[in-house]
Design an enzyme around this catalytic site. Structure first.
Site, mmCIF file in Angstrom:
data_model
loop_
_atom_site.group_PDB
_atom_site.id
_atom_site.type_symbol
_atom_site.label_atom_id
_atom_site.label_comp_id
_atom_site.label_asym_id
_atom_site.label_seq_id
_atom_site.Cartn_x
_atom_site.Cartn_y
_atom_site.Cartn_z
ATOM 1 N N PRO A 1 -15.605 0.459 -55.295
ATOM 2 C CA PRO A 1 -16.164 0.938 -53.938
ATOM 3 C C PRO A 1 -16.209 -0.295 -52.381
ATOM 4 C CG PRO A 1 -17.703 1.792 -55.609
ATOM 5 C CD PRO A 1 -17.048 0.737 -56.338
ATOM 6 N N GLY B 1 -4.226 0.741 -50.117
ATOM 7 C CA GLY B 1 -4.443 -0.648 -48.571
ATOM 8 C C GLY B 1 -3.417 0.251 -48.119
ATOM 9 N N GLU B 2 -2.553 1.709 -47.841
ATOM 10 C CA GLU B 2 -2.060 1.559 -47.086
ATOM 11 C C GLU B 2 -2.592 2.852 -46.035
ATOM 12 O OE1 GLU B 2 2.267 -0.513 -48.011
ATOM 13 O OE2 GLU B 2 1.580 0.097 -49.690
#
Ligand code: FES
Ligand code: FES
Lengths: 164, 752
Positions: B645, B717-718
């Site tokens: 996390p 990530g995106e």
């Protein structure tokens, strides 16, 4: 023509001979002395990745010709920790996740050390963000960086209280 | 019952979560804060020389002259490489010999096809001499006019967009949907060229030892690139070692091979010494990809109730004159909002820049920007709260395919982020809020969406008789945290505490870790690591079950569970045996398992797999100067199981700040006359600094995804860029009443 200069880097004396006046402090640190912790992000004073302390002041090593800092006392990222004991700013960057890829990190940390020493930012996050805005982080680890500087200030203040 | 073919798939053999799920700090943290993490350009092999390439200062034409003699005469210069003397390459750099091969320039001829293209390489003892040598080449050209911008370029219908994605898509009857609509809105958005500008410029250190090649170069697809380099130089893949333990950021720009890397390797062959080539920052605006510019039109048809009847998204995107990468922007409208009719189309425009490529959320980012602005405009037309409008068009099944989602906790994302942000207090009409200093205040929101692909990946896990393990995969850590998250999964895979596990990654000597892209790396390489651990544990369990001296003797079908270096009978926790004892009794010092990351094809067939999220943004705007500040952003994201996390949150907030950058800062500007990048540095090409992002928060929303893969992992990530761009533009409207038509939002767009 060979030019000789002396740099005291992280307490160690380095005599460096240069063929000409072109090498920057950054390239001398990385290529001649072999301290590659300091990074090159832009080579023109726009990103802060190359930040080192020259006689205690935050400086972009890419903007300083090595000749101009002959005799100076220089601290780089390699000079902060004592053995395996990280400097409080280094520990704070790890604890607060103040980086992702880590490429801007040596510069961020040196800048944070300088900022804290300058004593102007205090514990105001907004002033810390301003004071750290000469260091670009493309990964945008900014929330962690600000938290790390605050955390490090607290750690340093604590240890000052304990020591003094 | 564990599946014998894929023990990890059952999830039975370990308790996932002893290491995974913990908010560990980065395992590479100490290296990164002490300056000892070695990035490519930090390598200084014995005998190293420096290479600098000269870049074209025209955008189209031919090089007619290079003053090689002047450059060669400069002290310290060793060699000049031009098309006349460049050693041969086995693969023509203009050939697309695999899916991730871009056409590139490695001095194959004298043509120039964009400004900044390498036209010669100078090799010298020092960086300074090589730099000066490159300047002395003073090239002359026969130049043709540059074609820059949508109006100058040549339009065409691309056969595919992105990497092999469909260029056109239609579902339902769009014309009927539009004519049945009570209201139709049309939103036009343009987005600029954007350059990745990872903080670490592309760099390579290349060294030949006879026909063996050692490369230190940042790479997001280590084994795939190793194989491709070997093909370029016609040597067996095992003769190439590619080391990429740390990438100073990649964002999609370091997955494919680019010309400057080939040139450094050629230079090393030419001078028979190790060569270092590091791009200058200005050289990052040409040969190493970018995000293509787009012009987008989104038409939405709605019933009076707010239900969409039609969604039409057309994207025109720029690519180079010689290769195709069309930002798949319109495809961002496939999977988010329920509409009985959807049509998406793409048009390509060829201009004289380098070829674009994947840049963090390729298509999703720019497409979401247009779609979320359009949704806001539609909500305004209907007099609805933007969140309420989105909820009325909530897709219970995938709008494009009709499939059920593998998991979709988007409602929770909306609810949690809205509550945290205080969205309920938002006035519907724009221009209603001011802060104590008299600044205009606006609140906007957007929905985030990103697919959950997987790439083939393999891993190896070796249990050792001393109770430790070595696990390996050629993973790539470009800041997303692979060194940490993958090690956490690997430790769970072998049922050991993480400090008993040595994790090797980042080199082509290891099993193929796949591509660190598509937000798929943790799922793909992590899946492989977990499966490899499972394979080793399965073998260990078989040995124990057959060993009369083991408390697990005869365990057979009841199975075992591995934890903390011991195997336990699944039906009787009091019977256990340690890995070491089992191996020592069997006379083994090591036991090797292998595995690959995979998804059940049946699930792939039946389910649509995405991460979801919602972002809410506050802007403050000076009513006279129109300076825009994003004062607050709150996002909430559901992306399946979160391995770490701490690091996932950093990925998400980093992505949101990329969204902020897209909305307000980034723009590659090329001179229309010369085609040159006008702002090829970090002073002119703006990215956010610390003070630009004062308050950014990401909430991790619980989501269990039983179908996406064995571990239930999706990417983080995106997705943070998507949704955010629109949220900021919509907040700007809410503050000022002005709709945005191009990014980045400039002050002058708000004046008058
Ligand atoms: S490298 Fe010195 S400021 Fe960027
Ligand atoms: S951590 Fe990647 S640039 Fe700052």
């Amino acid at each position: 023509m060979t030019l000789s200069i002396t740099l005291v880097v992280n307490g160690d004396r380095h005599d460096v001979s240069l063929q000409d006046a072109r090498p920057t402090l950054l390239d001398v640190l990385r290529d001649r002395i072999g301290l590659t912790g300091t990074k090159k992000g832009c080579d023109r004073g726009q990103c802060g990745a190359c930040t080192v302390l020259v006689d205690g002041r935050r400086v972009n090593a890419c903007l300083s010709l090595a000749l101009t800092v002959d005799g100076a006392d220089i601290t780089t990222i390699e000079g902060l920790a004592t053995g395996d004991d990280l400097h409080p700013v280094q520990s704070a960057f790890v604890a607060c996740d103040g980086f992702q890829c880590g490429y801007c990190t040596p510069g961020q940390i040196m800048s944070a050390v300088g900022l804290i020493a300058e004593g102007d930012a205090g514990t105001d996050p907004e002033r810390i963000r301003e004071g750290m805005s000469g260091n670009i982080c493309r990964c945008a680890a900014y929330p962690g960086i600000t938290a790390a500087v605050l955390d490090a200030q607290a750690r340093l203040a604590d240890s000052e209280r304990t020591n003094g | 019952m564990p599946d014998p073919m894929n023990p990890a798939a059952s999830g039975h053999h370990v308790r996932l979560g002893s290491n995974s799920g913990q908010p560990m700090t980065r395992r590479d943290g100490a290296a990164k804060v002490t300056g000892t993490a070695t990035y490519a350009a930090d390598n200084r092999p014995e005998g190293l020389v420096h290479a600098v390439f000269a870049g074209a200062s025209i955008a189209r034409g031919r090089v007619t002259f290079l003053d090689v003699a002047a450059a060669r005469a400069h002290p310290g210069v060793i060699e000049i490489m031009t098309p006349d003397n460049r050693p041969p390459l086995h693969v023509n750099p203009d050939e697309k010999f695999h899916a991730f091969a871009w056409r590139t320039e490695a001095l194959q001829d004298d043509t120039v096809r964009y400004a900044g293209q390498p036209i010669a390489v100078v090799i010298a003892d020092t960086l300074e001499a090589a730099t000066e040598g490159a300047r002395l080449l003073a090239p002359l050209y026969a130049s043709d006019p540059a074609r820059i911008g949508f109006d100058q370029g040549t339009r065409y219908d691309p056969p595919a967009v992105g990497i092999g994605a469909e260029a056109d898509f239609a579902k339902g009857d769009l014309a009927a949907g539009l004519s049945a609509a009570a209201q139709v809105t049309e939103t036009r958005i343009t987005t600029p060229l954007q350059y990745h500008n990872a903080m670490e410029p592309h760099a390579i250190v290349a060294e030949w030892t006879e026909d063996r090649l050692t490369l230190d170069t940042p790479n997001q697809a280590i084994v795939m690139s190793r194989n491709a380099f070997a093909q370029y130089f016609d040597i067996p893949a095992e003769n190439v070692t590619l080391r990429s333990p740390y990438l100073g950021g990649g964002f999609g720009s370091k997955a494919i091979i680019v010309g400057p890397q080939l040139l450094a390797i050629l230079a090393a062959r030419m001078v028979q010494r190790p060569v270092k080539l590091v791009l200058r920052r200005d050289q990052m605006f040409g040969p190493v990809q970018h995000r293509g510019a787009t012009q987008q039109v989104v038409r939405l048809g709605m019933e009076a109730t707010g239900r969409l009847t039609a969604l039409d998204h057309h994207a025109t995107a720029s690519t180079s004159s010689f290769d195709d990468f069309i930002e798949p922007a319109a495809n961002a409208s496939h999977n988010l909002y329920a509409s009985p009719s959807i049509r998406t189309r793409h048009t390509g425009v060829r201009i004289d820049t380098g070829t674009p490529g994947s840049m963090r959320a390729p298509g999703e980012a720019s497409g979401s920007a247009a779609l979320e602005c359009a949704m806001d405009e539609a909500a305004e037309a209907l007099g609805l709260d933007p969140l309420e409008f989105r909820l009325r068009n909530y897709a219970e099944t995938d709008p494009a395919s009709g499939k059920r989602f593998s998991a979709k906790a988007l409602r929770d994302c909306y609810a949690q982020a809205a509550a945290r942000f205080g969205w309920a207090d938002r006035p519907l009409a724009p221009g209603q809020m001011r802060d104590e200093d008299g600044l205009l205040v606006g609140w906007g929101m957007g929905t985030c969406l990103f697919p959950a692909p997987m790439f083939p990946a393999r891993a190896r896990a070796v249990l050792r008789a001393d109770g430790t393990a070595v696990v390996e995969t050629a993973g790539a850590d470009m800041g997303q945290g692979a060194w940490t998250a993958l090690a956490q999964i690997a430790a769970d895979g072998v049922g050991l505490p993480i400090d008993k596990v040595v994790f090797h990654s980042g080199s082509s000597d290891q099993p193929d870790g796949g591509v660190a892209g598509g937000s798929a790396h943790t799922a793909s390489a992590g899946g492989a690591l977990h499966a490899a651990g499972g394979d080793a544990i399965r073998q260990l369990a078989e040995i124990a079950a057959a060993d009369p001296d083991s408390p697990l003797f005869g365990t057979g079908n009841t199975g075992v569970t591995a934890r903390d270096g011991r195997l336990y009978r699944s039906d009787d926790d009091s019977r256990s045996d340690s890995y070491s004892d089992i191996m020592v009794r069997a006379g083994l010092t090591e036991l090797t398992g292998t595995g690959s990351g995979a998804r059940d094809p049946a699930n792939e067939e039946r389910r649509a797999m995405f991460s979801h999220g919602a972002v809410f943004a506050e802007v403050k705007i000076d009513p006279e100067l129109f300076q825009i500040r994003v004062t607050r952003m709150v996002g909430a994201f559901a992306a399946g199981r979160i391995i770490n996390p701490h690091l996932a949150t950093s990925q998400l907030t980093g992505g949101m700040i990329w969204g902020l950058s897209f909305a307000l800062h980034e723009e590659g500007v090329h001179d229309l006359r010369t085609g040159r990048a006008m702002n090829a540095d970090l002073a002119g090409y703006h990215v956010p600094v610390n003070a630009d992002a004062p308050s950014v928060e990401a909430i991790l929303v619980d989501e269990t995804d039983p179908y996406v893969n064995a571990l239930g992992i999706k990417g983080v990530g995106e997705i943070g860029i998507t949704g955010t761009v629109g949220a900021i533009a919509n907040a700007v409207w809410h503050a000022t009443g002005k709709r945005v038509s191009s990014f980045p939002i400039h002050i002058d767009a708000l004046m008058g």
